[in-house]
Design an enzyme around this catalytic site. Structure first.
Site, short mmCIF file in Angstrom:
data_model
loop_
_atom_site.label_atom_id
_atom_site.label_comp_id
_atom_site.label_asym_id
_atom_site.label_seq_id
_atom_site.Cartn_x
_atom_site.Cartn_y
_atom_site.Cartn_z
N HIS A 306 0.98 -1.29 -0.02
CA HIS A 306 -0.15 0.01 0.32
C HIS A 306 1.09 1.15 0.04
CE1 HIS A 306 -3.09 2.89 1.22
NE2 HIS A 306 -3.91 2.14 0.75
N ASP A 363 -7.98 -5.43 0.25
CA ASP A 363 -8.53 -6.22 -1.00
C ASP A 363 -8.20 -7.96 -0.66
OD1 ASP A 363 -9.74 -4.33 -2.32
OD2 ASP A 363 -8.14 -3.94 -3.33
N1 ACO Z 1 4.43 -7.74 -4.71
C1 ACO Z 1 5.71 -7.67 -5.05
N2 ACO Z 1 6.43 -6.41 -4.86
C2 ACO Z 1 5.58 -5.39 -4.63
C3 ACO Z 1 4.21 -5.28 -4.19
C4 ACO Z 1 3.67 -6.62 -4.29
N3 ACO Z 1 2.20 -6.57 -4.26
N4 ACO Z 1 3.77 -3.97 -4.07
C5 ACO Z 1 4.96 -3.43 -4.00
N5 ACO Z 1 6.05 -4.17 -4.21
C6 ACO Z 1 7.47 -3.74 -4.29
C7 ACO Z 1 7.78 -3.07 -5.41
O1 ACO Z 1 8.38 -3.78 -6.72
C8 ACO Z 1 8.82 -2.03 -5.31
O2 ACO Z 1 10.21 -2.82 -4.90
P1 ACO Z 1 11.61 -2.19 -5.28
O3 ACO Z 1 11.61 -0.86 -4.18
O4 ACO Z 1 12.54 -3.05 -5.08
O5 ACO Z 1 11.36 -1.51 -6.72
C9 ACO Z 1 8.56 -1.59 -3.71
O6 ACO Z 1 7.76 -2.84 -3.19
C10 ACO Z 1 7.58 -0.45 -3.59
O7 ACO Z 1 6.64 -0.64 -4.49
P2 ACO Z 1 6.04 0.55 -5.26
O8 ACO Z 1 5.24 -0.10 -6.62
O9 ACO Z 1 6.84 1.60 -5.24
O10 ACO Z 1 4.75 1.09 -4.21
P3 ACO Z 1 3.66 2.18 -4.50
O11 ACO Z 1 3.30 2.75 -3.22
O12 ACO Z 1 3.78 2.98 -5.73
O13 ACO Z 1 2.47 1.09 -5.01
C11 ACO Z 1 0.53 -0.45 -4.49
C12 ACO Z 1 1.56 0.42 -4.04
C13 ACO Z 1 0.05 -0.07 -5.98
C14 ACO Z 1 -0.65 -0.73 -3.92
C15 ACO Z 1 1.63 -1.78 -4.96
O14 ACO Z 1 1.98 -2.15 -3.65
C16 ACO Z 1 0.83 -2.94 -5.76
O15 ACO Z 1 0.74 -2.88 -7.01
N6 ACO Z 1 0.15 -3.71 -4.79
C17 ACO Z 1 -0.58 -4.86 -5.55
C18 ACO Z 1 -1.82 -4.35 -6.12
C19 ACO Z 1 -2.87 -4.04 -5.09
O16 ACO Z 1 -3.09 -4.75 -3.93
N7 ACO Z 1 -3.38 -2.83 -4.95
C20 ACO Z 1 -4.61 -2.59 -3.95
C21 ACO Z 1 -4.07 -1.30 -3.21
S1 ACO Z 1 -5.29 -1.01 -1.96
C22 ACO Z 1 -6.27 -0.07 -2.66
O17 ACO Z 1 -6.18 0.72 -3.68
C23 ACO Z 1 -8.04 -0.19 -2.17
#
Ligand code: ACO
Length: 420
Positions: A306, A363
Site C-alpha cells: 500500500h 483487498d
Molecule cells: N508484490 C511484490 N512486490 C511489491 C508489491 C507486491 N504486491 N507491492 C510493492 N512491491 C515492491 C515493488 O516492486 C517495489 O520494489 P523495489 O523497491 O525493489 O522497486 C516496492 O515494493 C515499492 O513498491 P511501489 O510500487 O513503489 O509502491 P507504490 O506505493 O507505488 O504502490 C501499490 C502501492 C500499487 C498498492 C503496490 O503495492 C501494488 O501494486 N500492490 C498490488 C496491487 C494491490 O493490491 N492494490 C490495492 C491497493 S489498496 C487499494 O487501492 C484499495
C-alpha cells in the site's frame, strides 16, 4: 511547533516557506508562493510527498495502522453503525441522531428508483462488458436525466443529489448483475433497509424468493463501512481533480469509478481472487512468492502493499477476522481462504516483503467474503465503488465548499526544443 518557517537556501538567497500543522501533528511546507518568489516549481511525480488539500474527513497514520472517519476509529464504526449512518457521518461530519437518520433513510428510499428509460441502456452493452465500465457509463448518463444538477445548484441540493447517486448506484449495480445473468431485474423495495434492499435486488428471483440472512446483511454493512473512505487515494484524487473544473457531480463520480476500476486500486479485489484461484490449482505458494520477488517478472502479489500503510492495513485486520467468522457461521469451507492464509504467512516472513513493509491490504480477504456471499468476481469492484460513494461525495462537497481553484499541476518539460 517552535518553528513557523522552513528555510530554503538557493542561489545565495534565503527563502522562507511557511509551515502548516494539521490537527494530528502532521507538518507540511507550504510552497504556494515558491514560483512567484523564485521562478522554481517543485517536482513530485505520482504525488509521493504532496498534500494536495486540507481535509477534515479521514485520518490515516500509515506507520501505526490507524484509520478514522471524522475522528472515529473505523473498527468502532463497524461495531456500532450501519453503512448509511457511516455514510451520513462522512457527508455531514457527525453521526446522525434518530431524526436525521430517518430523514436520510427516507431520502435514499425516495431516490432508489431508476428512470425507466435508463433500463434500456443495458440492452446495448455487449454481453461480456465489465460491470465497472457499465457503472461508469450509467452514472455519467444520470447527468442527462438530471441536467439541472450542476455544481452551483448542488450547493443547495447536495443531500438529495448524494442520496440519489448512492441509492441509484445500488439499483444500477443490481440491475447490471441481473442483466448479465439473463434474469429479470428486481426493483428496490421501500420496506427494506439499504443493505438488505441491495441483497434482495441481487438475489431475489421470480422462481425462488430470496431468503434474507441477517449474517449477510451484517457482513455487507461491515464491508461497505470499511471501504467508505480512504482520504486522497487515486480515485478520490480523480474526483477532486475532475470536480475542480466544476463538472456536474455525476460526471465527477463517473471519473472516480473509472479510476477505481484499475488493478492497482479497487480492481485488486478481483485480481486477488484470480490469483488465489491460480495458486490453489497449482498448489505451489512458494512459486508465486518467488515470482513476485523476481524483478524480471511483472507479477505482483495482489492484495499486498500500500502506498500509505507501512504496517498491516487496519481494514485488512478486521476483514480477515470477519472472513473467518462469516465462513464459520455460514458453515462454508473455502479452500481459497487456506491458500490466502498460507500466502500471507509465507510472505510476512520473507525478507523481500519485510524490507519493503509489504502487508495484506483491504483487498486481500474481501473477495473471499464476496464469493461466499454469492457475489460474482466481476462485481467485486462494483461493491467497492458502492461503498466509496459517500467518501467521494464528501470530498467533492468539501472541495466545492472551500472554493478551491481548478486543479492544474505544473511539469518539467524534457522534450525537443527548436534547437534539436
Ligand atoms: N508484490 C511484490 N512486490 C511489491 C508489491 C507486491 N504486491 N507491492 C510493492 N512491491 C515492491 C515493488 O516492486 C517495489 O520494489 P523495489 O523497491 O525493489 O522497486 C516496492 O515494493 C515499492 O513498491 P511501489 O510500487 O513503489 O509502491 P507504490 O506505493 O507505488 O504502490 C501499490 C502501492 C500499487 C498498492 C503496490 O503495492 C501494488 O501494486 N500492490 C498490488 C496491487 C494491490 O493490491 N492494490 C490495492 C491497493 S489498496 C487499494 O487501492 C484499495
Amino acid at each position: 511547533m517552535t518553528k513557523e518557517f522552513a528555510t530554503l537556501n538557493y542561489d545565495g538567497k534565503e527563502i522562507k516557506l511557511p509551515l502548516v500543522v494539521g490537527t494530528e501533528g502532521e507538518v507540511a511546507i507550504d510552497i504556494g508562493t515558491l514560483r512567484k518568489e523564485t521562478g522554481m516549481v517543485t517536482i513530485d511525480p505520482s504525488f509521493m510527498n504532496t498534500a494536495a488539500c486540507f481535509s477534515k474527513i479521514t485520518f490515516i497514520d500509515g506507520e501505526k495502522g490507524v484509520l478514522r472517519y471524522r475522528g472515529i476509529p473505523v473498527d468502532e464504526l463497524v461495531e456500532k453503525t450501519r453503512f448509511i449512518e457511516t455514510a451520513y457521518l462522512l457527508l455531514h461530519g457527525k453521526l446522525p441522531n434518530e431524526d436525521q437518520g430517518n430523514k436520510f433513510s427516507t431520502l435514499l428510499t425516495e431516490n432508489s428508483l431508476l428512470h425507466e428509460d435508463m433500463r434500456h441502456f443495458f440492452d446495448r452493452f455487449p454481453r461480456g462488458a465489465h460491470p465497472m465500465s457499465i457503472m461508469a457509463t450509467m452514472v455519467n448518463a444520470l447527468s442527462t436525466f438530471y441536467p439541472n444538477v450542476d455544481t452551483l445548484s448542488l450547493r443547495e441540493a447536495v443531500d438529495t443529489s448524494a442520496a440519489r447517486i448512492i441509492s441509484t448506484f445500488r439499483t444500477l449495480a443490481a440491475f447490471a448483475y441481473k442483466r448479465s445473468i439473463g434474469e429479470p431485474v428486481v426493483y428496490p423495495r421501500h420496506d427494506l433497509p439499504f443493505c438488505a434492499n441491495f441483497l434482495n435486488m441481487m438475489f431475489d428471483s421470480p422462481v425462488k424468493p430470496y431468503e434474507m440472512k441477517p449474517e449477510m446483511v451484517r457482513i455487507l454493512n461491515s464491508l461497505l463501512i470499511l471501504h467508505a473512505d480512504h482520504e486522497q487515494n487515486c480515485s478520490t484524487t480523480a474526483v477532486r481533480t475532475v470536480g475542480s473544473a466544476q463538472v456536474n457531480l455525476y460526471a465527477t463520480i463517473s471519473a472516480g469509478i473509472a479510476a477505481l476500476s484499475g488493478p492497482l486500486h479497487g480492481g485488486a479485489n478481483q485480481a486477488v481472487v484470480d490469483m488465489l484461484n491460480r495458486i490453489a490449482k497449482d498448489g505451489n505458494v512458494k512459486k508465486y512468492i518467488d515470482k513476485a520477488k523476481d524483478k524480471n517478472s511483472s507479477f505482483r502479489l495482489m492484495g499486498f502493499g500500500h502506498r500509505v500503510y507501512k504496517t498491516y492495513d487496519p481494514r485488512a485486520k478486521i476483514i480477515k477476522q470477519q472472513c473467518h467468522d462469516f465462513l464459520d457461521v455460514m458453515n462454508m469451507d473455502d479452500p481459497m481462504l487456506n491458500v490466502a492464509r498460507e500466502l500471507e504467512e509465507e510472505a510476512l516472513k520473507d525478507e523481500y516483503f519485510i524490507k519493503r513493509n509489504l502487508y495484506p491490504n483491504v483487498d486481500f480477504y474481501s473477495g473471499i467474503i464476496y464469493r461466499a456471499m454469492g457475489i460474482p468476481e466481476n462485481m467485486f469492484t462494483v461493491m467497492f465503488a458502492l461503498a466509496r460513494l459517500p467518501g467521494w461525495i464528501a470530498h467533492w462537497k468539501e472541495m466545492i465548499k472551500s472554493n478551491s481553484k481548478i486543479t492544474r499541476p505544473r511539469q518539467i518539460y524534457i522534450g525537443k526544443t527548436p534547437k534539436n
